[in-house]
Design a protein around this motif. Structure first.
Motif, mmCIF file in Angstrom:
data_model
loop_
_atom_site.group_PDB
_atom_site.id
_atom_site.type_symbol
_atom_site.label_atom_id
_atom_site.label_comp_id
_atom_site.label_asym_id
_atom_site.label_seq_id
_atom_site.Cartn_x
_atom_site.Cartn_y
_atom_site.Cartn_z
ATOM 1 N N UNK A 175 1.178 -0.921 -0.055
ATOM 2 C CA UNK A 175 -0.300 0.474 0.272
ATOM 3 C C UNK A 175 0.591 1.301 -0.105
ATOM 4 N N UNK A 176 1.620 1.587 0.698
ATOM 5 C CA UNK A 176 3.273 2.590 1.212
ATOM 6 C C UNK A 176 3.332 2.279 -0.607
ATOM 7 N N UNK A 177 3.677 1.303 -1.240
ATOM 8 C CA UNK A 177 4.409 1.937 -2.490
ATOM 9 C C UNK A 177 3.505 2.267 -3.471
ATOM 10 N N UNK A 178 2.398 2.273 -2.875
ATOM 11 C CA UNK A 178 1.694 1.957 -4.295
ATOM 12 C C UNK A 178 1.083 3.768 -3.987
ATOM 13 N N UNK A 179 1.551 4.105 -3.178
ATOM 14 C CA UNK A 179 1.089 5.542 -2.326
ATOM 15 C C UNK A 179 2.451 6.490 -2.722
ATOM 16 N N UNK A 180 3.252 5.540 -2.955
ATOM 17 C CA UNK A 180 4.157 6.297 -2.882
ATOM 18 C C UNK A 180 4.702 6.557 -4.654
ATOM 19 N N UNK A 181 4.055 6.022 -5.268
ATOM 20 C CA UNK A 181 4.203 6.307 -6.522
ATOM 21 C C UNK A 181 3.218 6.781 -7.209
ATOM 22 N N UNK A 182 2.318 7.026 -6.450
ATOM 23 C CA UNK A 182 1.536 8.535 -6.744
ATOM 24 C C UNK A 182 1.867 10.281 -6.568
ATOM 25 N N UNK A 183 1.883 10.012 -5.350
ATOM 26 C CA UNK A 183 3.142 11.012 -5.176
ATOM 27 C C UNK A 183 3.949 11.833 -5.293
ATOM 28 N N UNK A 184 5.837 11.200 -6.004
ATOM 29 C CA UNK A 184 6.772 10.973 -6.149
ATOM 30 C C UNK A 184 6.285 12.432 -7.100
ATOM 31 N N UNK A 185 5.873 11.818 -8.056
ATOM 32 C CA UNK A 185 5.512 13.268 -9.856
ATOM 33 C C UNK A 185 5.206 14.357 -8.710
ATOM 34 N N UNK A 186 4.360 14.414 -8.087
ATOM 35 C CA UNK A 186 3.694 15.134 -7.532
ATOM 36 C C UNK A 186 5.032 16.483 -6.619
ATOM 37 N N UNK A 187 5.625 15.494 -6.068
ATOM 38 C CA UNK A 187 6.646 16.186 -5.004
ATOM 39 C C UNK A 187 8.107 16.497 -5.863
ATOM 40 N N UNK A 188 8.351 16.639 -7.760
ATOM 41 C CA UNK A 188 8.887 16.783 -7.834
ATOM 42 C C UNK A 188 8.615 18.585 -8.538
ATOM 43 N N UNK A 189 7.616 19.261 -8.787
ATOM 44 C CA UNK A 189 6.960 19.839 -9.535
ATOM 45 C C UNK A 189 7.323 20.684 -9.060
ATOM 46 N N UNK A 190 8.100 22.364 -9.532
ATOM 47 C CA UNK A 190 8.558 23.238 -9.220
ATOM 48 C C UNK A 190 7.985 24.091 -8.147
ATOM 49 N N UNK A 191 6.753 24.064 -8.254
ATOM 50 C CA UNK A 191 5.870 24.906 -7.574
ATOM 51 C C UNK A 191 5.987 24.643 -6.231
ATOM 52 N N UNK A 192 6.303 25.459 -5.118
ATOM 53 C CA UNK A 192 6.306 25.194 -3.561
ATOM 54 C C UNK A 192 5.304 25.498 -3.524
ATOM 55 N N UNK A 193 3.626 25.682 -3.472
ATOM 56 C CA UNK A 193 2.887 25.313 -2.899
ATOM 57 C C UNK A 193 2.177 24.506 -3.635
ATOM 58 N N UNK A 194 1.951 23.652 -4.392
ATOM 59 C CA UNK A 194 2.093 22.616 -4.901
ATOM 60 C C UNK A 194 2.432 21.821 -4.221
ATOM 61 N N UNK A 195 3.708 21.739 -4.267
ATOM 62 C CA UNK A 195 4.401 20.886 -3.534
ATOM 63 C C UNK A 195 3.748 20.604 -1.990
#
Length: 227
Positions: A175-195
């Motif tokens: 379950x943790x691995x699945x959630x990590x796959x979903x959010x990892x691309x989001x953490x790479x965003x340049x917008x600090x507020x979005x991150x």
């Protein structure tokens, strides 16, 4: 109100919204303004709140329009398309995102963990062997480890040993691995507020994951023969 007036209402919270965006959401069936005899759109306050809901769901929760549309349809069934729009809560009694907020963890020694949890060193060794408890780099434990040990001790009273719990560890890791796959691309965003908002998304997904697991176990128990 006119589409221009709606734009003015939304711009304060959503500076990037445009008339074209509002028309697109209408074309997708997410909002259905009325029309004057000459064909001009006429939006109500409920339409504006509906648009606000859609834009927030996209911005804060990264939900695709298909999912947002399903939420709106569910709300319409409850209140009608012009009624108040309220986000559907999780099932009462199940975890929500607040349960996954970071908390202040106490640093515990091995001796403190054993004494407070009421387990012996052999049990703790088994919990570590099967990956149920993982001490920190300096060999200390935290409050979550203490909670885990207490739950394991309670299960042991029913004859369930640490080796029987390996499946729980494996399921949690998946379950943790699945959630990590979903959010990892989001953490790479340049917008600090979005991150920063990704942390909220992760907590919400974690709550949904645990709720789903709980309901699946509940559904499965209906088939258990208790006679």
């Amino acid at each position: 109100m006119s589409i221009g007036a709606v734009l003015g209402e939304l711009r304060a919270e959503f500076p990037d919204v445009t008339i074209s965006k509002i028309r697109f959401l209408e074309a997708e069936g997410l909002v259905q303004p009325g029309r004057t005899a000459s064909g001009y759109r006429q939006f109500t306050g409920a339409d504006v709140e509906r648009l606000r809901y859609v834009l927030r769901a996209q911005r804060d929760q990264y939900l695709p329009l298909k999912v947002i549309k399903e939420h709106l349809a569910a709300a319409d069934r409850e209140t009608g398309p012009r009624g108040p729009l309220v986000a559907s809560p999780l099932v009462a009694g199940l975890p929500d995102a607040a349960d996954f907020e970071p908390r202040a963890e106490r640093r515990l020694t091995r001796e403190t963990l054993l004494a407070t949890a009421g387990i012996d060193s052999g049990t703790l060794a088994e919990l570590e062997q099967f990956g149920l408890i993982r001490p920190g780099p300096a060999g200390f434990y935290d409050t979550t480890d203490l909670d885990l040990a207490r739950v394991v001790r309670a299960m042991a009273e029913y004859g369930i040993e640490p080796r029987h719990l390996r499946a729980f560890r494996a399921a949690a890791d998946r379950e943790v691995g699945l959630l990590e796959q979903i959010v990892t691309p989001m953490y790479r965003q340049r917008d600090l507020k979005a991150r920063g908002r990704v942390d909220e998304v992760l907590r919400e997904l974690a709550a949904l994951s645990v709720a789903l697991h709980t309901l699946l176990v509940k559904a499965g128990l209906r088939g258990v023969n208790t006679s």
